[in-house]
Design a protein around this motif. Structure first.
Motif, PDB file in Angstrom:
ATOM      1  N   LEU A  48       0.827  -1.206   0.000  1.00  0.00           N
ATOM      2  CA  LEU A  48       0.000   0.000   0.000  1.00  0.00           C
ATOM      3  C   LEU A  48       0.864   1.261   0.000  1.00  0.00           C
ATOM      4  O   LEU A  48       0.596   2.208  -0.749  1.00  0.00           O
ATOM      5  N   ALA A  49       1.915   1.262   0.807  1.00  0.00           N
ATOM      6  CA  ALA A  49       2.817   2.417   0.844  1.00  0.00           C
ATOM      7  C   ALA A  49       3.514   2.611  -0.503  1.00  0.00           C
ATOM      8  O   ALA A  49       3.661   3.740  -0.967  1.00  0.00           O
ATOM      9  N   ALA A  50       3.919   1.510  -1.121  1.00  0.00           N
ATOM     10  CA  ALA A  50       4.556   1.613  -2.439  1.00  0.00           C
ATOM     11  C   ALA A  50       3.587   2.165  -3.478  1.00  0.00           C
ATOM     12  O   ALA A  50       3.973   2.964  -4.340  1.00  0.00           O
ATOM     13  N   ALA A  51       2.327   1.770  -3.399  1.00  0.00           N
ATOM     14  CA  ALA A  51       1.329   2.286  -4.338  1.00  0.00           C
ATOM     15  C   ALA A  51       1.126   3.787  -4.160  1.00  0.00           C
ATOM     16  O   ALA A  51       1.037   4.531  -5.141  1.00  0.00           O
ATOM     17  N   PHE A  52       1.069   4.229  -2.905  1.00  0.00           N
ATOM     18  CA  PHE A  52       0.918   5.665  -2.665  1.00  0.00           C
ATOM     19  C   PHE A  52       2.159   6.422  -3.119  1.00  0.00           C
ATOM     20  O   PHE A  52       2.054   7.526  -3.666  1.00  0.00           O
ATOM     21  N   ALA A  53       3.333   5.869  -2.884  1.00  0.00           N
ATOM     22  CA  ALA A  53       4.565   6.534  -3.320  1.00  0.00           C
ATOM     23  C   ALA A  53       4.657   6.573  -4.839  1.00  0.00           C
ATOM     24  O   ALA A  53       5.136   7.555  -5.415  1.00  0.00           O
ATOM     25  N   TRP A  54       4.212   5.536  -5.506  1.00  0.00           N
ATOM     26  CA  TRP A  54       4.240   5.491  -6.971  1.00  0.00           C
ATOM     27  C   TRP A  54       3.272   6.518  -7.548  1.00  0.00           C
ATOM     28  O   TRP A  54       3.561   7.166  -8.549  1.00  0.00           O
ATOM     29  N   ALA A 110      -8.644   3.604   5.881  1.00  0.00           N
ATOM     30  CA  ALA A 110      -8.486   5.013   6.242  1.00  0.00           C
ATOM     31  C   ALA A 110      -7.837   5.796   5.101  1.00  0.00           C
ATOM     32  O   ALA A 110      -8.246   6.924   4.806  1.00  0.00           O
ATOM     33  N   LEU A 111      -6.856   5.204   4.461  1.00  0.00           N
ATOM     34  CA  LEU A 111      -6.159   5.912   3.388  1.00  0.00           C
ATOM     35  C   LEU A 111      -6.953   5.941   2.094  1.00  0.00           C
ATOM     36  O   LEU A 111      -6.797   6.867   1.302  1.00  0.00           O
ATOM     37  N   PRO A 167       1.022  11.978   6.932  1.00  0.00           N
ATOM     38  CA  PRO A 167       1.055  11.959   8.400  1.00  0.00           C
ATOM     39  C   PRO A 167       0.712  10.600   9.003  1.00  0.00           C
ATOM     40  O   PRO A 167       1.318  10.180   9.996  1.00  0.00           O
ATOM     41  N   VAL A 168      -0.243   9.885   8.400  1.00  0.00           N
ATOM     42  CA  VAL A 168      -0.627   8.578   8.936  1.00  0.00           C
ATOM     43  C   VAL A 168       0.511   7.574   8.756  1.00  0.00           C
ATOM     44  O   VAL A 168       0.840   6.816   9.678  1.00  0.00           O
ATOM     45  N   GLY A 202      -3.581  -8.522  10.672  1.00  0.00           N
ATOM     46  CA  GLY A 202      -4.168  -8.201   9.375  1.00  0.00           C
ATOM     47  C   GLY A 202      -5.236  -7.127   9.487  1.00  0.00           C
ATOM     48  O   GLY A 202      -5.432  -6.339   8.565  1.00  0.00           O
ATOM     49  N   LEU A 203      -5.918  -7.082  10.629  1.00  0.00           N
ATOM     50  CA  LEU A 203      -6.929  -6.062  10.853  1.00  0.00           C
ATOM     51  C   LEU A 203      -6.301  -4.670  10.848  1.00  0.00           C
ATOM     52  O   LEU A 203      -6.882  -3.718  10.316  1.00  0.00           O
ATOM     53  N   GLY A 204      -5.101  -4.550  11.404  1.00  0.00           N
ATOM     54  CA  GLY A 204      -4.404  -3.268  11.380  1.00  0.00           C
ATOM     55  C   GLY A 204      -4.105  -2.819   9.967  1.00  0.00           C
ATOM     56  O   GLY A 204      -4.262  -1.645   9.630  1.00  0.00           O
ATOM     57  N   ALA A 205      -3.694  -3.746   9.130  1.00  0.00           N
ATOM     58  CA  ALA A 205      -3.416  -3.417   7.728  1.00  0.00           C
ATOM     59  C   ALA A 205      -4.693  -3.016   7.004  1.00  0.00           C
ATOM     60  O   ALA A 205      -4.697  -2.072   6.203  1.00  0.00           O
ATOM     61  N   VAL A 206      -5.788  -3.693   7.285  1.00  0.00           N
ATOM     62  CA  VAL A 206      -7.064  -3.362   6.648  1.00  0.00           C
ATOM     63  C   VAL A 206      -7.542  -1.982   7.094  1.00  0.00           C
ATOM     64  O   VAL A 206      -7.987  -1.171   6.276  1.00  0.00           O
ATOM     65  N   LEU A 207      -7.438  -1.695   8.390  1.00  0.00           N
ATOM     66  CA  LEU A 207      -7.834  -0.371   8.885  1.00  0.00           C
ATOM     67  C   LEU A 207      -6.977   0.734   8.271  1.00  0.00           C
ATOM     68  O   LEU A 207      -7.484   1.797   7.916  1.00  0.00           O
TER      69      LEU A 207
END
Length: 138
Positions: free
Chosen positions: A27-33, A96-97, A106-107, A87-92
């Motif tokens: 997810l972070a890589a997708a946002f950075a891309w 949120a994003l 910031p998140v 996995g719930l943390g990753a889903v949340l």
């Protein structure tokens, strides 16, 4: 304190934690891309924290295989108390994003700090356990 943090039981493979970390990294890589000028540094910080967390998990596994030293017990992260629901943390995080993509820097930075604090805490506990084992041998 160390006696409450370690366990003589064999360490299970933290597959949920690894899958959750991979999901967050993707997810972070997708946002950075998508927007490298806005999201690049936050994604890099989150990736570095995930690598540090992976090293902490490897240190705990190495400590468990080392022999008489007990494994590090407890949650996959000392700071993020998701436990078996990693996995719930990753889903949340993803939900949120997806609702507010502008909140990614910031998140992600806050999540990187929490993950890094948990990883550093695990590494310090592993170092303490190794020091105690050396002191008892010597």
């Amino acid at each position: 304190m160390v006696e409450e943090t370690v366990s003589p039981l064999p360490a299970p493979f933290p597959s949920r934690a690894v899958l959750a970390s991979l999901a967050i990294a993707v997810l972070a890589a997708a946002f950075a891309w998508n927007a490298p000028e806005r999201n690049g540094w936050a994604a890099l910080a989150l990736g570095g924290a995930l690598v540090l967390d992976g090293l902490a998990l490897l240190a705990g596994a190495w400590l468990a295989r080392r022999g008489p030293a007990p494994r590090i017990a407890g949650l996959p992260s000392v700071v993020l108390a998701f436990g078996p629901a990693a996995g719930l943390g990753a889903v949340l995080f993803a939900v949120a994003l997806l609702l507010r993509p502008a909140w990614f820097p910031p998140v992600a930075s806050a999540l990187a700090g929490l993950i890094a604090m948990g990883a550093i805490a695990r590494l310090v506990v592993a170092w303490i356990v190794l020091r105690i084992a050396r002191d008892e041998e010597g």
